[in-house]
Design a protein around this motif. Structure first.
Motif, mmCIF file in Angstrom:
data_model
loop_
_atom_site.group_PDB
_atom_site.id
_atom_site.type_symbol
_atom_site.label_atom_id
_atom_site.label_comp_id
_atom_site.label_asym_id
_atom_site.label_seq_id
_atom_site.Cartn_x
_atom_site.Cartn_y
_atom_site.Cartn_z
ATOM 1 N N ILE A 17 0.841 -1.198 0.000
ATOM 2 C CA ILE A 17 0.000 0.000 0.000
ATOM 3 C C ILE A 17 0.873 1.244 0.000
ATOM 4 N N MET A 21 -1.749 3.033 -4.729
ATOM 5 C CA MET A 21 -3.135 2.866 -4.291
ATOM 6 C C MET A 21 -4.022 4.003 -4.816
ATOM 7 N N LEU A 24 -5.406 3.334 -8.372
ATOM 8 C CA LEU A 24 -6.319 2.223 -8.633
ATOM 9 C C LEU A 24 -7.726 2.662 -9.061
ATOM 10 N N LEU A 40 -8.910 -7.740 -9.202
ATOM 11 C CA LEU A 40 -8.059 -7.537 -8.023
ATOM 12 C C LEU A 40 -7.859 -8.856 -7.278
ATOM 13 N N TRP A 44 -4.331 -10.716 -6.961
ATOM 14 C CA TRP A 44 -3.827 -11.078 -5.626
ATOM 15 C C TRP A 44 -3.445 -12.551 -5.582
ATOM 16 N N LEU A 187 -2.594 -2.977 -11.455
ATOM 17 C CA LEU A 187 -3.025 -3.962 -10.457
ATOM 18 C C LEU A 187 -1.846 -4.836 -10.041
ATOM 19 N N SER A 190 0.468 -3.005 -7.747
ATOM 20 C CA SER A 190 -0.114 -2.813 -6.414
ATOM 21 C C SER A 190 0.104 -4.010 -5.495
ATOM 22 N N PRO A 222 -3.951 -5.791 2.010
ATOM 23 C CA PRO A 222 -4.022 -4.841 0.890
ATOM 24 C C PRO A 222 -5.178 -5.113 -0.056
ATOM 25 N N CYS A 225 -8.201 -3.676 1.510
ATOM 26 C CA CYS A 225 -8.086 -2.213 1.502
ATOM 27 C C CYS A 225 -8.317 -1.643 0.102
ATOM 28 N N TYR A 226 -7.781 -2.306 -0.919
ATOM 29 C CA TYR A 226 -7.938 -1.829 -2.290
ATOM 30 C C TYR A 226 -9.404 -1.865 -2.728
ATOM 31 N N TRP A 229 -11.296 0.818 -0.909
ATOM 32 C CA TRP A 229 -10.906 2.136 -1.427
ATOM 33 C C TRP A 229 -11.547 2.392 -2.785
ATOM 34 N N ASP A 230 -11.478 1.400 -3.667
ATOM 35 C CA ASP A 230 -12.155 1.516 -4.967
ATOM 36 C C ASP A 230 -13.645 1.766 -4.776
#
Length: 391
Positions: A17, A21, A24, A40, A44, A187, A190, A222, A225-226, A229-230
C-alpha cells in the motif's frame, strides 16, 4: 500473536500500500467496480503464488540472499542479467511515478497558500528534500516511515468511513471488462510485495509455518483495503461523465485533480483535508521506501560507499534519471506505474516460477509450493500472457 508476527505482516502491507493505491480507482474506472474487484482478487491470487515461489527458491540458498543471487544460482548468468535489469528498471520506474505524484501533491499544497512554481522546480524540490532523508540512512528513514505508516493506515480507515455515506450504488454499474488491458499492470504493481520476501525469510529464521501465514495474511490486507478504497472513490465519483475518474488517465495532475473532484463532491472540509493528508503520506512513504531500496541496490551492485565523492555519485545515480524523466514527462505517474507492472511480472512472477522449475532439479528446499509442475507452468503461462498484453 507476537509483535514480530505483526511486524512481518505490516512490512508486507507497507510494501504493497503506497502511492500506487491512489491510481487504482482511476485505472479501474473504465472497467467498473465489480469487474475490477474480480480482477483484483485474481491478481492477488497470482502475485501471492509468485511470492510463495520466491520463498521456495530463497530457501534453496543461505539466508541473506536476494533476487539477483537466487536468479544466478538457478538460471546462471542469463538469469542474473535479467534479474539485475528488471530490478533496476522496476525501482527507477516506481521512483519516477512517485516523484511525479509527489510533486503534484506538493504543487496542490503550495497553491493553497498562494505559492506558485514551475513543474521542473516542484519535482526538483521534492526530490532534493526527501532524497536527502534517504541519504541519511536506513535508521533515519525507518523512524520517519514508522510514524507515517501508522498515520497512513489510521487516516485511510477514517476516510473510508467518512466518504462511505456519499457512495451512490448507481456508480457501481456499467464498465467494460475489455478495459482490463489498460489497467492490469497497475493492479500487478499494487501487489508487488514479493520483493521483500527474502528479507522476511531472514527475519523469521526459516520458520516456514510463520512465513506462509505472514505472506498470506499480509497480502490479504491490501486486497481488502484496495477493494474498499475503490468502492468509496468509484462509488462517490462517477466514471462516465466530463471531468470524472476516466478523464484522469490523461491528466498531468492525477492525484490533485482527484482530490479536487472529491472536494467538490463531498463539500466537507474535514474529508478534503484528510484526503490531501492521505495522498501526501502515500506518496512520501512510497518515495522513501523505493529510494532506500534503489540506493542500497546500487551501493551493493556497484560496490560504492554512501560518503564523500562516491556518496554524491550514488545520490545522482539514484535520483537524477527518474527526475529527468518526470521533468520531461510530467504526466508520468499513471504510465510509470504501468511500466513498473511489466517489470513486476518479469521479476516477481516469471523468474520465480522459472527458478523453481529449474531449481527443484538441483536443490532441496524446506518448502515446496503445492501444485507441482502444473502450478509452475500456470504461472509461467500467465506471465507470458501478461507481458504480451503489456506490449
Amino acid at each position: 500473536m507476537n509483535s514480530k508476527f505483526i511486524g512481518g505482516i505490516l512490512l508486507i502491507v507497507g510494501t504493497s500500500i503506497g502511492g500506487g493505491m491512489l491510481a487504482l480507482p482511476v485505472a479501474n474506472s473504465a472497467m467498473g467496480f465489480w469487474q475490477s474487484s474480480l480482477f483484483l482478487l485474481l491478481t492477488w491470487s497470482l502475485m501471492t503464488l509468485g511470492a510463495l515461489f520466491v520463498l521456495e527458491v530463497n530457501l534453496y540458498l543461505a539466508p541473506g540472499k536476494n533476487m539477483v543471487s537466487m536468479a544466478y544460482a538457478t538460471l546462471g548468468k542469463t538469469g542474473l542479467i535479467i534479474a539485475w535489469l528488471s530490478y533496476l528498471f522496476l525501482l527507477y520506474t516506481l521512483l519516477s511515478a512517485y516523484i511525479s505524484g509527489g510533486a503534484d501533491v506538493l504543487n496542490s499544497l503550495l497553491i493553497k497558500v498562494n505559492i506558485y512554481a514551475k513543474p521542473w522546480q516542484l519535482t526538483s524540490i521534492f526530490t532534493l528534500i526527501f532524497g536527502l532523508f534517504v541519504y541519511g540512512g536506513i535508521h533515519f528513514v525507518d523512524i520517519i516511515n514508522r510514524g507515517l505508516m501508522f498515520a497512513k493506515l489510521a487516516v485511510y480507515f477514517i476516510l473510508t468511513i467518512l466518504i462511505a455515506p456519499f457512495v451512490e450504488v448507481n456508480n457501481f454499474h456499467g464498465g467494460e471488462i475489455s478495459y482490463i488491458t489498460g489497467s492490469i499492470m497497475i493492479l500487478i504493481t499494487s501487489f508487488g510485495f514479493a520483493i521483500i520476501v527474502p528479507n522476511l525469510r531472514e527475519y523469521f529464521n526459516d520458520d516456514i509455518k510463520t512465513l506462509k501465514k505472514v505472506v498470506l495474511i499480509g497480502s490479504l490486507i491490501p486486497l481488502i483495503c484496495y477493494i474498499a478504497w475503490d468502492g468509496v472513490i468509484m462509488g462517490s465519483l462517477p466514471a462516465h461523465a466530463e471531468h470524472t475518474l476516466m478523464s484522469l488517465m490523461y491528466d498531468e495532475h492525477t492525484t490533485s485533480s482527484m482530490a479536487n473532484m472529491l472536494e467538490n463532491r463531498v463539500n466537507n472540509n474535514i474529508i478534503s483535508s484528510l484526503f490531501n493528508f492521505f495522498t501526501s503520506i502515500c506518496m512520501l512513504t512510497a518515495f522513501l521506501g523505493v529510494s532506500l531500496c534503489l540506493i542500497s541496490f546500487l551501493k551493493d551492485g556497484l560496490n560504492m560507499k554512501i560518503e564523500g565523492k562516491e556518496g554524491l555519485n550514488l545520490f545522482l545515480l539514484t535520483f537524477l534519471p527518474p527526475l529527468l524523466v518526470v521533468i520531461y514527462y510530467p504526466s508520468a505517474y499513471i504510465h510509470a506505474l504501468t511500466y513498473a507492472g511489466f517489470f513486476c511480472v518479469v521479476l516477481l512472477l516469471l523468474l520465480p516460477a522459472l527458478m523453481s522449475f529449474v531449481g527443484r532439479k538441483n536443490f532441496t528446499s524446506k518448502y515446496i509450493v503445492p501444485g507441482g509442475k502444473a502450478c509452475q507452468l500456470l504461472v509461467i503461462a500467465c506471465s507470458i500472457i501478461l507481458l504480451f498484453v503489456a506490449f
